[in-house]
Motif scaffolding. Sequence first.
Motif, PDB file in Angstrom:
ATOM      1  N   HIS A 292      -7.483   6.461   2.367  1.00  0.00           N
ATOM      2  CA  HIS A 292      -6.470   7.519   2.334  1.00  0.00           C
ATOM      3  C   HIS A 292      -6.767   8.524   1.219  1.00  0.00           C
ATOM      4  O   HIS A 292      -6.723   9.740   1.438  1.00  0.00           O
ATOM      5  CB  HIS A 292      -5.078   6.907   2.155  1.00  0.00           C
ATOM      6  N   LEU A 293      -7.081   8.027   0.036  1.00  0.00           N
ATOM      7  CA  LEU A 293      -7.397   8.919  -1.083  1.00  0.00           C
ATOM      8  C   LEU A 293      -8.650   9.737  -0.781  1.00  0.00           C
ATOM      9  O   LEU A 293      -8.695  10.946  -1.039  1.00  0.00           O
ATOM     10  CB  LEU A 293      -7.589   8.113  -2.372  1.00  0.00           C
TER      11      LEU A 293
ATOM     12  N   ARG B 221       1.459   9.461  -5.868  1.00  0.00           N
ATOM     13  CA  ARG B 221       1.962  10.824  -5.630  1.00  0.00           C
ATOM     14  C   ARG B 221       2.997  11.206  -6.690  1.00  0.00           C
ATOM     15  O   ARG B 221       2.988  12.328  -7.194  1.00  0.00           O
ATOM     16  CB  ARG B 221       2.600  10.934  -4.243  1.00  0.00           C
TER      17      ARG B 221
ATOM     18  N   THR C 185      -5.679  12.919  -7.612  1.00  0.00           N
ATOM     19  CA  THR C 185      -6.174  12.091  -6.512  1.00  0.00           C
ATOM     20  C   THR C 185      -7.595  11.632  -6.792  1.00  0.00           C
ATOM     21  O   THR C 185      -7.936  10.465  -6.578  1.00  0.00           O
ATOM     22  CB  THR C 185      -6.118  12.867  -5.182  1.00  0.00           C
TER      23      THR C 185
ATOM     24  N   GLU D 237       0.811  -1.212   0.000  1.00  0.00           N
ATOM     25  CA  GLU D 237       0.000   0.000   0.000  1.00  0.00           C
ATOM     26  C   GLU D 237       0.851   1.272   0.000  1.00  0.00           C
ATOM     27  O   GLU D 237       0.567   2.223  -0.733  1.00  0.00           O
ATOM     28  CB  GLU D 237      -0.913  -0.016   1.219  1.00  0.00           C
ATOM     29  N   THR D 238       1.899   1.299   0.791  1.00  0.00           N
ATOM     30  CA  THR D 238       2.771   2.470   0.842  1.00  0.00           C
ATOM     31  C   THR D 238       3.435   2.696  -0.510  1.00  0.00           C
ATOM     32  O   THR D 238       3.489   3.835  -0.998  1.00  0.00           O
ATOM     33  CB  THR D 238       3.843   2.305   1.935  1.00  0.00           C
TER      34      THR D 238
ATOM     35  N   LEU E  66      -6.035   2.086   1.265  1.00  0.00           N
ATOM     36  CA  LEU E  66      -5.655   2.974   0.168  1.00  0.00           C
ATOM     37  C   LEU E  66      -6.822   3.869  -0.251  1.00  0.00           C
ATOM     38  O   LEU E  66      -6.662   5.086  -0.398  1.00  0.00           O
ATOM     39  CB  LEU E  66      -5.151   2.163  -1.030  1.00  0.00           C
TER      40      LEU E  66
ATOM     41  N   TYR F 124      -8.884   7.803  -7.224  1.00  0.00           N
ATOM     42  CA  TYR F 124      -9.971   7.342  -6.360  1.00  0.00           C
ATOM     43  C   TYR F 124     -11.142   6.825  -7.208  1.00  0.00           C
ATOM     44  O   TYR F 124     -11.724   5.778  -6.902  1.00  0.00           O
ATOM     45  CB  TYR F 124     -10.451   8.460  -5.433  1.00  0.00           C
TER      46      TYR F 124
ATOM     47  N   ASN G 264       0.759   4.049  -2.905  1.00  0.00           N
ATOM     48  CA  ASN G 264       0.440   5.437  -2.579  1.00  0.00           C
ATOM     49  C   ASN G 264       1.570   6.375  -3.000  1.00  0.00           C
ATOM     50  O   ASN G 264       1.314   7.434  -3.575  1.00  0.00           O
ATOM     51  CB  ASN G 264       0.147   5.580  -1.086  1.00  0.00           C
TER      52      ASN G 264
END
Length: 117
Positions: A84-85, A24, A62, A16-17, A81, A66, A20
Motif C-alpha cells: 500500500h505504501l 496517515r 510515506t 493493518e488498517t 501494508l 516505507y 495505516n
Amino acid sequence: MDYYIESWGIDIAKNETFINNTIRQVIRYSHASILRKARNEVAKANGARCNVHRVLVNWLGTHAFYAIFSRRPKRYGTCSLLQHLESELSLPKGRGIQRHFRKLVKESAEVMAALGL
C-alpha cells in the motif's frame, strides 16, 4: 512507530488498517505542526514564511515509513501494508516529487545504513 508496533506485539496483518490510519494521522499532524509553528507570534515577528505543501509532506512521510518498514520484511512482508505504501509512492503525482527529493532520499538512506537501521 516500528518500535511501538514491536513492543505492543500486535498482529500486523490483523491490525493493518489501524496501522495505516495511524501513519496517515502522524503525517497529517506533522504538516499541521509545521504550519502552526510557522504562524506563531515569534515566527510572525521575525518574518517567517512557510510554503510547505501538504502533498510534499505526505510523500516524504510515506517514503519515511516505507523506508523503515521495508527494512523489516519478516515483520511487514506478510501483509499488504508495504504494498500500500509503495503504491502511494508510485502514483503519477509522486514521480515529480521523487525527482525533486532524490538527493534527500539518497542522503537519508546513507545515514540509515550508517546507523544500522
